[in-house]
Motif scaffolding. Structure first.
Motif, PDB file in Angstrom:
ATOM      1  N   GLY A  35      39.413  33.703  37.113  1.00  0.00           N
ATOM      2  CA  GLY A  35      38.241  34.231  36.402  1.00  0.00           C
ATOM      3  C   GLY A  35      37.266  34.991  37.286  1.00  0.00           C
ATOM      4  N   LYS A  36      37.742  35.547  38.386  1.00  0.00           N
ATOM      5  CA  LYS A  36      36.859  36.276  39.308  1.00  0.00           C
ATOM      6  C   LYS A  36      36.277  37.528  38.648  1.00  0.00           C
ATOM      7  N   SER A  37      37.167  38.350  38.082  1.00  0.00           N
ATOM      8  CA  SER A  37      36.696  39.600  37.469  1.00  0.00           C
ATOM      9  C   SER A  37      35.779  39.315  36.289  1.00  0.00           C
ATOM     10  N   THR A  38      36.146  38.323  35.502  1.00  0.00           N
ATOM     11  CA  THR A  38      35.327  37.964  34.345  1.00  0.00           C
ATOM     12  C   THR A  38      33.938  37.503  34.790  1.00  0.00           C
ATOM     13  N   LEU A  39      33.888  36.704  35.848  1.00  0.00           N
ATOM     14  CA  LEU A  39      32.588  36.194  36.302  1.00  0.00           C
ATOM     15  C   LEU A  39      31.704  37.315  36.839  1.00  0.00           C
ATOM     16  N   VAL A  40      32.311  38.253  37.565  1.00  0.00           N
ATOM     17  CA  VAL A  40      31.533  39.386  38.082  1.00  0.00           C
ATOM     18  C   VAL A  40      30.923  40.159  36.916  1.00  0.00           C
ATOM     19  N   ASN A  41      31.720  40.427  35.900  1.00  0.00           N
ATOM     20  CA  ASN A  41      31.205  41.105  34.703  1.00  0.00           C
ATOM     21  C   ASN A  41      30.090  40.300  34.045  1.00  0.00           C
ATOM     22  N   THR A  42      30.275  38.995  33.978  1.00  0.00           N
ATOM     23  CA  THR A  42      29.289  38.141  33.320  1.00  0.00           C
ATOM     24  C   THR A  42      27.994  38.092  34.129  1.00  0.00           C
ATOM     25  N   LEU A  43      28.131  37.980  35.464  1.00  0.00           N
ATOM     26  CA  LEU A  43      26.957  37.907  36.341  1.00  0.00           C
ATOM     27  C   LEU A  43      26.088  39.147  36.237  1.00  0.00           C
ATOM     28  N   PHE A  44      26.734  40.306  36.293  1.00  0.00           N
ATOM     29  CA  PHE A  44      25.972  41.544  36.353  1.00  0.00           C
ATOM     30  C   PHE A  44      25.900  42.245  35.007  1.00  0.00           C
ATOM     31  N   ASN A  45      26.468  41.596  33.984  1.00  0.00           N
ATOM     32  CA  ASN A  45      26.443  42.127  32.643  1.00  0.00           C
ATOM     33  C   ASN A  45      26.931  43.577  32.609  1.00  0.00           C
ATOM     34  N   THR A  46      27.995  43.820  33.344  1.00  0.00           N
ATOM     35  CA  THR A  46      28.567  45.160  33.399  1.00  0.00           C
ATOM     36  C   THR A  46      30.049  45.070  33.061  1.00  0.00           C
ATOM     37  N   GLN A  47      30.660  46.212  32.957  1.00  0.00           N
ATOM     38  CA  GLN A  47      32.112  46.269  32.805  1.00  0.00           C
ATOM     39  C   GLN A  47      32.691  46.776  34.118  1.00  0.00           C
ATOM     40  N   LEU A  48      32.273  46.150  35.206  1.00  0.00           N
ATOM     41  CA  LEU A  48      32.782  46.560  36.511  1.00  0.00           C
ATOM     42  C   LEU A  48      34.310  46.502  36.486  1.00  0.00           C
ATOM     43  N   TYR A  49      34.807  45.462  35.811  1.00  0.00           N
ATOM     44  CA  TYR A  49      36.248  45.358  35.597  1.00  0.00           C
ATOM     45  C   TYR A  49      36.501  45.529  34.111  1.00  0.00           C
ATOM     46  N   PRO A  50      37.184  46.603  33.703  1.00  0.00           N
ATOM     47  CA  PRO A  50      37.430  46.834  32.272  1.00  0.00           C
ATOM     48  C   PRO A  50      38.294  45.719  31.682  1.00  0.00           C
ATOM     49  N   PRO A  51      38.098  45.416  30.383  1.00  0.00           N
ATOM     50  CA  PRO A  51      38.848  44.326  29.750  1.00  0.00           C
ATOM     51  C   PRO A  51      40.357  44.459  29.931  1.00  0.00           C
ATOM     52  N   LYS A  52      40.804  45.699  29.937  1.00  0.00           N
ATOM     53  CA  LYS A  52      42.236  45.966  30.081  1.00  0.00           C
ATOM     54  C   LYS A  52      42.766  45.352  31.378  1.00  0.00           C
ATOM     55  N   GLU A  53      41.998  45.573  32.424  1.00  0.00           N
ATOM     56  CA  GLU A  53      42.393  45.072  33.738  1.00  0.00           C
ATOM     57  C   GLU A  53      42.494  43.550  33.742  1.00  0.00           C
ATOM     58  N   ILE A  54      41.577  42.911  33.005  1.00  0.00           N
ATOM     59  CA  ILE A  54      41.574  41.460  32.959  1.00  0.00           C
ATOM     60  C   ILE A  54      42.769  40.953  32.154  1.00  0.00           C
ATOM     61  N   ALA A  55      43.096  41.663  31.073  1.00  0.00           N
ATOM     62  CA  ALA A  55      44.224  41.251  30.234  1.00  0.00           C
ATOM     63  C   ALA A  55      45.553  41.346  30.985  1.00  0.00           C
ATOM     64  N   GLU A  56      45.627  42.334  31.852  1.00  0.00           N
ATOM     65  CA  GLU A  56      46.886  42.565  32.568  1.00  0.00           C
ATOM     66  C   GLU A  56      47.102  41.629  33.743  1.00  0.00           C
ATOM     67  N   LEU A  57      46.240  40.636  33.836  1.00  0.00           N
ATOM     68  CA  LEU A  57      46.122  39.904  35.094  1.00  0.00           C
ATOM     69  C   LEU A  57      47.403  39.588  35.853  1.00  0.00           C
ATOM     70  N   THR A  58      48.237  38.729  35.337  1.00  0.00           N
ATOM     71  CA  THR A  58      49.351  38.297  36.169  1.00  0.00           C
ATOM     72  C   THR A  58      50.580  39.193  36.039  1.00  0.00           C
ATOM     73  N   ALA A  59      50.420  40.333  35.338  1.00  0.00           N
ATOM     74  CA  ALA A  59      51.561  41.207  35.124  1.00  0.00           C
ATOM     75  C   ALA A  59      52.257  41.576  36.440  1.00  0.00           C
ATOM     76  N   GLU A  60      51.466  42.039  37.376  1.00  0.00           N
ATOM     77  CA  GLU A  60      52.057  42.466  38.639  1.00  0.00           C
ATOM     78  C   GLU A  60      51.283  41.882  39.796  1.00  0.00           C
ATOM     79  N   LEU A  61      51.801  40.862  40.396  1.00  0.00           N
ATOM     80  CA  LEU A  61      51.098  40.286  41.529  1.00  0.00           C
ATOM     81  C   LEU A  61      51.439  41.086  42.786  1.00  0.00           C
ATOM     82  N   PRO A  62      50.417  41.388  43.583  1.00  0.00           N
ATOM     83  CA  PRO A  62      50.705  42.113  44.820  1.00  0.00           C
ATOM     84  C   PRO A  62      51.519  41.257  45.794  1.00  0.00           C
ATOM     85  N   GLN A  63      52.162  41.911  46.712  1.00  0.00           N
ATOM     86  CA  GLN A  63      52.998  41.203  47.676  1.00  0.00           C
ATOM     87  C   GLN A  63      52.217  40.737  48.901  1.00  0.00           C
TER      88      GLN A  63
END
Ligand code: GDP
Ligand code: MG
Length: 296
Positions: A36-64
């Motif tokens: 919930g890192k991206s969600t919390l940042v958005n909640t803290l600053f009341n912004t869409q710093l991370y677009p919802p799409k990015e949050i939905a895609e979360l575990t799709a592709e984990l970096p190596q």
């Protein structure tokens, strides 16, 4: 007050001349994917710093490997401008072997100090860019057991370089009693491993009210937080929260979680303190070590 972040209070934290130049703050978030890192940042600053799409895609592709991703937003409240940079560290803690997960993050923090040091050594120091990390939110998985080896290793390696603020992620997945016990356990682990987490200074000249407010904030560490981009109607109020069959956990309700206290510390009361400690203590120590190692 829904959606009110609170940084309009910043001019009270510093001298008036900073108001003209605007405020700038750089915050790092670290913790396993899905906490919930991206969600919390958005909640803290009341912004869409991370677009919802990015949050939905979360575990799709984990970096190596652990990546370092920096995002900047200019936000404004009551005429006060804040240039906010969030440094995300996708991949941290996600591997089978997380032994060296802390290393790219430490390297990033130090290279930001190096860049600052280099500017200090220039002839013209009028326009210094400060990209140093002023606070690091470390997300602890809400297991209810103890800190994991990867948590301890990260904090042990980083505590002399950055203001560490441990938080319990997704606190809505634990009962109140579990949160209390988990906090105690985490603090015991932190103490045992002699990890230095951020402590707000207490000034003799502070009034009773300020001292009480600060100790109330500090008593909540590690902050048990809940993030959400959804709003609900509760008895005619619009509230941010998460819905359960038995009710709604409200993000901005201090009886439900420590989100408000975390935001208060980070934004309303201690943003300048965090920057000062970064410059006067953490950076200064780094600079001394570096110059000594170079034989200067
Ligand atoms: P990140 O990978 O750490 O950046 O996590 P995200 O912010 O992308 O969130 C991962 C998932 O957890 C999403 O489905 C969120 O809706 C959900 N989530 C975020 N914050 C919370 C929280 O406080 N509680 C619960 N239960 N779920 C959350
Ligand atoms: Mg994320």
């Amino acid at each position: 007050l829904q959606g009110y972040v609170g940084f309009a209070n910043l001019p009270n934290q510093v001298h008036r001349k900073s108001v003209k130049t605007g405020f700038q703050f750089t915050c790092m978030v670290v913790g396993e994917s899905g906490l919930g890192k991206s969600t919390l940042v958005n909640t803290l600053f009341n912004t869409q710093l991370y677009p919802p799409k990015e949050i939905a895609e979360l575990t799709a592709e984990l970096p190596q490997t652990v990546e370092i991703k920096s995002t900047t937003a200019d936000i404004e409240e009551n005429g006060v401008k804040l240039k906010l940079t969030v440094v995300d560290t996708p991949g941290f803690g996600d591997f089978v072997n997380n032994e060296e997960s802390w290393k790219p993050i430490l390297d990033d923090i130090e290279s930001r100090c190096d860049a600052y040091l280099e500017q200090e050594n220039r002839v013209n120091r009028r326009k210094m860019a400060d990209n140093r990390i002023h606070a690091c939110l470390y997300f602890i998985s809400p297991t209810g057991h103890a800190l994991k080896a990867v948590d301890i290793e990260f904090m042990r390696r980083l505590h002399t370089r950055v203001n560490l603020i441990p938080i319990i992620a997704k606190a809505d997945t634990m009962t109140e009693e579990e949160v209390v016990a988990f906090k105690e356990r985490i603090l015991a682990d932190i103490n045992y491993h002699q990890i230095q987490i951020y402590q707000a200074p207490v000034y003799e000249y502070d009034d009773m009210e300020t001292i009480a407010e600060n100790s109330e904030i500090m008593s909540k560490i590690p902050f048990a937080v809940v993030g959400s981009d959804k709003e609900f109607d509760v008895d005619g109020r619009r509230v941010r929260g998460r819905m359960y069959p038995w009710g709604i956990i409200e993000v901005d309700n201090e009886d439900h979680c420590d989100f408000v206290k975390l935001r208060q510390m980070l934004i309303r009361t201690h943003m300048e303190e965090l920057k000062e400690y970064t410059n006067d203590v953490l950076y200064e120590n780094y600079r001394t070590e570096k110059l000594t190692a170079m034989g200067i």
